[in-house]
Design a protein around this motif. Structure first.
Motif, PDB file in Angstrom:
ATOM      1  N   GLY A 138       0.569  -1.219   0.061  1.00 58.88           N
ATOM      2  CA  GLY A 138       0.055   0.118   0.123  1.00 58.88           C
ATOM      3  C   GLY A 138       0.924   1.171  -0.067  1.00 58.88           C
ATOM      4  N   LEU A 139       1.965   1.166   0.733  1.00 60.79           N
ATOM      5  CA  LEU A 139       2.782   2.589   0.899  1.00 60.79           C
ATOM      6  C   LEU A 139       3.711   2.693  -0.375  1.00 60.79           C
ATOM      7  N   ILE A 140       4.410   1.428  -1.117  1.00 51.68           N
ATOM      8  CA  ILE A 140       5.169   1.940  -2.175  1.00 51.68           C
ATOM      9  C   ILE A 140       4.530   1.470  -3.305  1.00 51.68           C
ATOM     10  N   VAL A 141       4.257   0.192  -3.607  1.00 53.91           N
ATOM     11  CA  VAL A 141       3.838  -0.650  -4.683  1.00 53.91           C
ATOM     12  C   VAL A 141       2.841   0.080  -5.499  1.00 53.91           C
ATOM     13  N   LEU A 142       1.519   0.472  -4.865  1.00 54.01           N
ATOM     14  CA  LEU A 142       0.555   0.924  -5.361  1.00 54.01           C
ATOM     15  C   LEU A 142       0.886   2.289  -6.096  1.00 54.01           C
ATOM     16  N   THR A 143       1.783   2.998  -5.706  1.00 52.54           N
ATOM     17  CA  THR A 143       2.345   4.254  -6.552  1.00 52.54           C
ATOM     18  C   THR A 143       3.451   4.065  -7.283  1.00 52.54           C
ATOM     19  N   PHE A 144       4.280   3.403  -6.975  1.00 52.84           N
ATOM     20  CA  PHE A 144       5.734   3.128  -7.622  1.00 52.84           C
ATOM     21  C   PHE A 144       5.892   1.788  -8.232  1.00 52.84           C
ATOM     22  N   GLY A 145       4.976   0.707  -8.233  1.00 56.82           N
ATOM     23  CA  GLY A 145       5.451  -0.555  -8.554  1.00 56.82           C
ATOM     24  C   GLY A 145       6.070  -1.370  -7.933  1.00 56.82           C
ATOM     25  N   PHE A 146       6.078  -2.692  -7.962  1.00 59.46           N
ATOM     26  CA  PHE A 146       7.161  -3.655  -7.268  1.00 59.46           C
ATOM     27  C   PHE A 146       8.646  -3.082  -7.518  1.00 59.46           C
ATOM     28  N   SER A 147       9.094  -3.330  -6.423  1.00 58.47           N
ATOM     29  CA  SER A 147      10.573  -2.857  -6.287  1.00 58.47           C
ATOM     30  C   SER A 147      11.244  -3.408  -5.240  1.00 58.47           C
ATOM     31  N   GLY A 148      12.715  -3.351  -5.383  1.00 57.01           N
ATOM     32  CA  GLY A 148      13.385  -3.912  -4.276  1.00 57.01           C
ATOM     33  C   GLY A 148      13.145  -3.074  -3.014  1.00 57.01           C
ATOM     34  N   PHE A 149      12.765  -1.609  -3.245  1.00 57.95           N
ATOM     35  CA  PHE A 149      12.578  -0.893  -2.271  1.00 57.95           C
ATOM     36  C   PHE A 149      11.419  -1.354  -1.516  1.00 57.95           C
ATOM     37  N   ALA A 150      10.504  -1.741  -2.032  1.00 62.45           N
ATOM     38  CA  ALA A 150       9.017  -2.320  -1.120  1.00 62.45           C
ATOM     39  C   ALA A 150       9.468  -3.536  -0.435  1.00 62.45           C
ATOM     40  N   GLY A 151      10.187  -4.430  -1.031  1.00 66.42           N
ATOM     41  CA  GLY A 151      10.687  -5.412  -0.177  1.00 66.42           C
ATOM     42  C   GLY A 151      11.394  -5.259   0.986  1.00 66.42           C
ATOM     43  N   ALA A 152      12.624  -4.290   0.566  1.00 71.00           N
ATOM     44  CA  ALA A 152      13.178  -3.870   1.846  1.00 71.00           C
ATOM     45  C   ALA A 152      12.452  -3.385   2.865  1.00 71.00           C
ATOM     46  N   LEU A 153      11.467  -2.428   2.620  1.00 67.41           N
ATOM     47  CA  LEU A 153      10.778  -1.906   3.680  1.00 67.41           C
ATOM     48  C   LEU A 153       9.877  -2.831   4.517  1.00 67.41           C
ATOM     49  N   ALA A 154       9.411  -3.719   3.758  1.00 71.77           N
ATOM     50  CA  ALA A 154       8.615  -4.695   4.231  1.00 71.77           C
ATOM     51  C   ALA A 154       9.531  -5.562   5.318  1.00 71.77           C
ATOM     52  N   LEU A 155      10.818  -5.944   4.919  1.00 73.66           N
ATOM     53  CA  LEU A 155      11.809  -6.613   5.666  1.00 73.66           C
ATOM     54  C   LEU A 155      12.288  -5.854   6.910  1.00 73.66           C
ATOM     55  N   GLY A 156      12.369  -4.427   6.637  1.00 75.85           N
ATOM     56  CA  GLY A 156      12.781  -3.591   7.640  1.00 75.85           C
ATOM     57  C   GLY A 156      11.780  -3.671   8.834  1.00 75.85           C
ATOM     58  N   PHE A 157      10.429  -3.489   8.241  1.00 79.72           N
ATOM     59  CA  PHE A 157       9.344  -3.660   9.193  1.00 79.72           C
ATOM     60  C   PHE A 157       9.503  -4.664  10.278  1.00 79.72           C
ATOM     61  N   LEU A 158       9.868  -5.541   9.604  1.00 78.42           N
ATOM     62  CA  LEU A 158      10.161  -7.065  10.606  1.00 78.42           C
ATOM     63  C   LEU A 158      11.236  -6.906  11.530  1.00 78.42           C
ATOM     64  N   MET A 159      12.328  -6.240  11.029  1.00 78.98           N
ATOM     65  CA  MET A 159      13.544  -6.117  11.829  1.00 78.98           C
ATOM     66  C   MET A 159      13.202  -5.442  13.061  1.00 78.98           C
ATOM     67  N   ILE A 160      12.783  -4.190  13.054  1.00 81.10           N
ATOM     68  CA  ILE A 160      12.546  -3.015  13.970  1.00 81.10           C
ATOM     69  C   ILE A 160      12.313  -3.969  15.366  1.00 81.10           C
ATOM     70  N   PRO A 161      10.953  -4.774  15.522  1.00 84.78           N
ATOM     71  CA  PRO A 161      10.729  -4.999  16.935  1.00 84.78           C
ATOM     72  C   PRO A 161      11.893  -5.977  17.443  1.00 84.78           C
ATOM     73  N   ILE A 162      12.710  -6.696  16.768  1.00 84.75           N
ATOM     74  CA  ILE A 162      13.493  -7.574  17.054  1.00 84.75           C
ATOM     75  C   ILE A 162      14.692  -6.731  17.570  1.00 84.75           C
ATOM     76  N   VAL A 163      15.232  -6.027  16.957  1.00 83.84           N
ATOM     77  CA  VAL A 163      16.236  -5.118  17.195  1.00 83.84           C
ATOM     78  C   VAL A 163      15.915  -4.271  18.589  1.00 83.84           C
ATOM     79  N   VAL A 164      14.684  -3.695  18.568  1.00 84.60           N
ATOM     80  CA  VAL A 164      14.243  -2.936  19.864  1.00 84.60           C
ATOM     81  C   VAL A 164      14.478  -3.677  20.833  1.00 84.60           C
ATOM     82  N   ARG A 165      14.048  -4.848  20.967  1.00 89.79           N
ATOM     83  CA  ARG A 165      13.879  -5.881  22.070  1.00 89.79           C
ATOM     84  C   ARG A 165      15.143  -6.335  22.723  1.00 89.79           C
ATOM     85  N   THR A 166      16.314  -6.825  21.629  1.00 91.14           N
ATOM     86  CA  THR A 166      17.617  -7.152  22.087  1.00 91.14           C
ATOM     87  C   THR A 166      18.239  -5.974  22.674  1.00 91.14           C
TER      88      THR A 166
END
Lengths: 288, 252, 336
Positions: A138-166
């Motif tokens: 919804g944030l990236i692909v809808l406007t800019f299309g499929f991209s490495g950026f969009a994938g990286a953003l999704a992975l980054g979202f997943l990393m945040i809480p793990i890094v926060v906790r440790t």
């Protein structure tokens, strides 16, 4: 009243009733059996992937892109480069925000916003990866299309809480006296945090980052409709990109033997990388 | 009188390290026996050998004999689980089972042994709680969680729990070290009554407590049993100068 | 008069100014976490709106999911998600607790550490690799057994299948027929449950191991001192004491199971029909997102798929909050 042994003393030998002894033995046996059952899949998966995948891991595997469907040969260079690029981009985002979150939770425990940020971070950790993929879509692909950026953003979202906790956990392990020593030298608090507390916890923080990377490196679900995949090597993150887990997914669900073979080899490479990373992370945290 | 407990050449090791050396000790039935000495002297280690608690610690080893009523508890074929039923234990900190009610705590040992009859359980619970001087305080709330009691009450509940299985020996490992003075006084008072139904071996770091409650006292130092004798004699005219140095407060 | 250089620094001095700037920077970056949450909520809500507006409550109760005529009800996948998750939970929890007990209570140290580590590695295997293994290794094993129901070599099984096929044809099933294979593909609901069980095991197991290790030694010893066997100590002292933490691990595993996507999507068969056999094709909310979102061209179809994600979002938040409440309730308090 000297001897109160109104009830007969239980004899030392043979001791317990056989029923209790048997129950104790049986439960012990079941526990051992259950443990074997739990560990078995790990060994079975590993052995299976080595047997089926190792044959496809050769120079071509690392230097070529997948052969067209139905043809033999080829490799997963597109997926390997894609994974590396997207993980690197995800780390920039995920580590920056995660570190800041961890520092905030550990170093400003009395800040009024602390409980809400901790709660939201915990809750984010439990949200399924595929849902975060929808968000990145919804944030990236809808406007800019499929991209490495969009994938990286999704992975980054997943990393945040793990890094926060440790980060929060290891920062809290730094003794308060270390901070006080810094403050008593007249250093401002932010310098104490950056120059004394963070370096003291560096080992644990790096462990946390490595574990977060190992965790998201295997995620395919959030990439399906963000990075999308790419049969060619692509270094431009504004274009669709492949990733190891994506190729494994496509290959495993493909009808072609060659694609399946590539998927197994890719899976072998992926879990070896993940196991090595988590082993290293453990080593690292033990040393410091 | 024949001793109810008799230690013969007891040595205890943790791995390669010897913690207790060659202890010989007789305990008469119906007495309170104090084990004293500076921390790390082996008194608790010795106490835990009496109900084979060291069986649970990997690497710990006991040699020699401990005779309970004339029978060696370390003899081959002895089931430590059956044996422990005859030797109760009270720990440093009150440790009721937090998910059980007051009543269930007291009868936990009986239920292990298979007693199911509600009336019978109730009778023993009442007797044990009375024995631990707790009955009047908890009779109205037997079915409330044990953790609702005060620290001193919890420790007396633990004593009742140990008494319920009618042990020949009651081991107490510094049972008042986590309690306030008035709870401590209550438990010390209680020990005099408990002598009538069982035999007490108590480890204490508090010499005054040993002097107040015990009939005999054993002084341990770096794993050796230095001196053992009637409490009055040990405190007033110790035979060994190390004992004298300790009881007069010159070290430890 | 005092030397101005030796006066105590005032509040407006450099260090407290830079301290404040640093705190704002950290707070700003940390707030991105909340921003991610809020943006997720907004985007999912916005994209779900068309489907929710069109179908309302029926989206949750309606069973028809038909992209061709534009009718979307999620009851089938909500059921699929609940059935797979709870079945996997029921199978995995006893195994996980047993393995935690083995590591924490039974195994000597030289064995406990490697076994504990292997269980943690189990959690590190990516979903897609589990899916691949289930598809290539377990599915053929199941299939070999399933096809005996379609073979004249086993006339009784064939008769049973024929009988059940008749019942299934009327969109009905019986308890017996529920356990009769409806296809010989190996894939389906049962395989999804199997692989889900394996995948959530390590979550419960490692949490349970940690809390079992934290049970105070004197709780164990008190039970031993009463004359308990090892199993009695475990069942009457250790597990009750650790129950809050174990429950936390179970709920963590439930959260994982509800949102687990690719492994399930690869093996469950992606069918929105009514569940007639344990071995039949089915779908979960997450598997439908993975299998259909890319192809969903119609606004309503796409919006309906996003709504599934929206539901999952809420469910995982709720599960997280539930875990907190339960752990608070069950934690032993007041041992003095």
């Amino acid at each position: 009243m000297m001897s109160t042994a109104t009830s007969a003393r239980p004899p030392l030998k043979p001791g317990l009733s056989t029923a209790r002894k048997a129950q104790n033995m049986v439960m012990g046996g079941l526990i051992l059996l259950a443990t074997l059952l739990v560990v078995a899949p790990l060994i079975l998966i590993f052995v299976y992937l080595i047997r089926e995948g190792i044959g496809a891991i050769n120079l071509d595997f690392f230097t070529k892109v997948p052969a067209p469907e139905g043809e033999t040969g080829g490799g997963l260079l597109n997926a390997i480069t894609g994974s590396l690029i997207m993980l690197a981009m995800a780390s920039v985002f995920g580590v920056l925000i995660g570190l800041a979150g961890g520092i905030f939770l550990a170093e400003y425990p009395r800040h009024p916003l602390m409980p809400s940020i901790r709660l939201v971070s915990d809750v984010l950790a439990g949200i399924p990866a595929i849902v975060m993929g929808l968000v990145a879509y919804g944030l990236i692909v809808l406007t800019f299309g499929f991209s490495g950026f969009a994938g990286a953003l999704a992975l980054g979202f997943l990393m945040i809480p793990i890094v926060v906790r440790t980060t929060e956990e290891v920062l809290k392990l730094v003794p308060q006296t270390v901070r006080e020593a810094g403050l008593s030298l007249g250093l401002p608090q932010w310098l104490v945090t950056l120059k004394i507390v963070l370096p003291a916890a560096a080992g644990g923080i790096i462990t946390g980052i490595m574990l977060a990377l190992a965790r998201v490196a295997g995620e395919a679900a959030p990439l399906i409709f963000t990075a999308f995949g790419n049969p060619n090597v692509n270094f431009d993150p504004s274009k669709p990109m492949s990733a190891l887990p994506l190729e494994i997914y496509r290959g495993a669900t493909s009808a072609y033997d060659e694609n399946q073979r590539m998927a197994k080899a890719g899976a072998l490479l992926l879990i070896v990388l993940i196991f090595v990373t988590s082993l290293l992370a453990r080593r690292f945290s033990r040393k410091v | 009188m024949t001793p109810i407990l008799s230690a013969k050449n007891v040595n205890i090791f943790y791995g390669d390290k010897q913690a207790v050396q060659n202890v010989n000790l007789d305990v008469q039935p119906g007495t309170v026996n104090a084990l004293i000495g500076p921390s790390g002297c082996g008194k608790t280690t010795f106490l835990r050998a009496i109900n084979r608690m060291h069986d649970l610690t990997p690497g710990a080893r006991v040699s020699g004999q401990i005779l309970l009523d004339g029978e060696n508890i370390y003899a081959p074929g002895v089931d430590p689980v059956a044996m422990r039923r005859r030797v109760g234990m009270v720990f440093q900190k009150p440790n009721p089972f937090p998910t059980m009610s007051v009543f269930d705590n007291v009868v936990a040992g009986l239920k292990l042994a298979g007693m199911r009859n509600k009336d019978q359980l109730m009778a023993v619970a009442e007797r044990s709680l009375k024995g631990a001087a707790l009955w009047e305080e908890v009779r109205e709330r037997l079915n409330t969680p044990a953790t609702g009691l005060s620290g001193g009450q919890q420790q007396r509940l633990c004593i009742a729990r140990a008494l319920a299985v009618d042990p020949e020996i009651l081991l107490m490992d510094e049972p008042t070290s986590a309690l306030d003075p008035s709870s401590t006084a209550k438990i010390e008072e209680l020990m005099t009554d408990l002598k009538k139904v069982t035999t007490i071996i108590i480890v204490t770091h508090n010499m005054h407590q040993a002097a107040r409650v015990s009939d005999t006292t054993s002084f341990f130092l770096v794993g050796d049993l230095v001196e053992h004798g009637p409490t009055d004699q040990l405190f007033q005219s110790p035979r060994d100068e190390r004992t004298e140095a300790y009881v007069t407060g010159r070290f430890g | 008069m005092s030397d101005p250089a030796r006066r105590l620094p005032t509040r407006a001095s450099m260090s407290s100014g830079s301290d404040r700037a640093f705190q704002y920077l950290i707070l700003a970056l940390a707030s991105v976490i909340v921003l991610v949450f809020v943006v997720s909520l907004y985007l999912l809500g916005k994209d779900s709106w068309p489907a929710l507006q069109r179908f309302g409550v029926e989206f949750f109760t309606q069973r028809t999911w038909n992209p061709v005529n534009g009718t979307f009800g999620a009851a089938a996948m909500i059921t699929g998600t609940l059935v797979t998750s709870f079945a996997a939970l029921i199978i995995s929890v006893p195994l996980a607790i047993a393995s935690a007990l083995f590591v924490a209570e039974y195994a000597p140290k030289w064995l406990a550490n490697p076994v504990g580590y292997l269980i943690e590695l189990l959690a590190a295997i990516p979903s897609v690799v589990y899916g691949l293994w289930a598809l290539f290794v377990i599915a053929p094993v199941l299939a070999r057994w399933q096809i005996t129901f379609f073979s004249p070599e086993y006339p009784e099984r064939l008769a049973l299948y024929t009988k059940c096929a008749g019942i299934w044809a009327n969109d009905q099933t019986t308890l017996q027929c529920f356990f009769v294979p409806s296809s010989g593909a190996g894939r389906g609901l049962a395989l999804a449950i199997i692989i889900l069980t394996v995948m959530i095991l390590p979550y419960t197991a490692s949490v349970a191991r940690d809390v079992i290790r934290l049970v105070p030694a004197d709780q164990r010893e008190a039970m031993y001192a009463l004359g308990a066997t090892k199993w009695e100590v475990i069942s009457r002292a250790i597990l009750p004491y650790a129950r809050a933490g174990i429950m936390g691990g179970v709920i963590l595993a439930l959260g994982r199971a509800l949102g687990e996507t690719l492994a399930v999507a690869m093996v469950i068969g992606d069918s929105q029909d009514i569940l007639k056999s344990l071995w039949g094709n089915a779908s979960t909310m997450a598997s439908v997102i993975a299998n259909q979102f890319g192809d969903a061209q119609e606004l309503l179809h796409r919006s309906s798929v996003v709504t599934l994600g929206f539901i999952l979002f809420f469910v995982s938040v709720a599960v997280n909050l539930l875990a907190r409440v339960l752990i608070g309730r069950l934690t032993p308090k007041g041992v003095k």
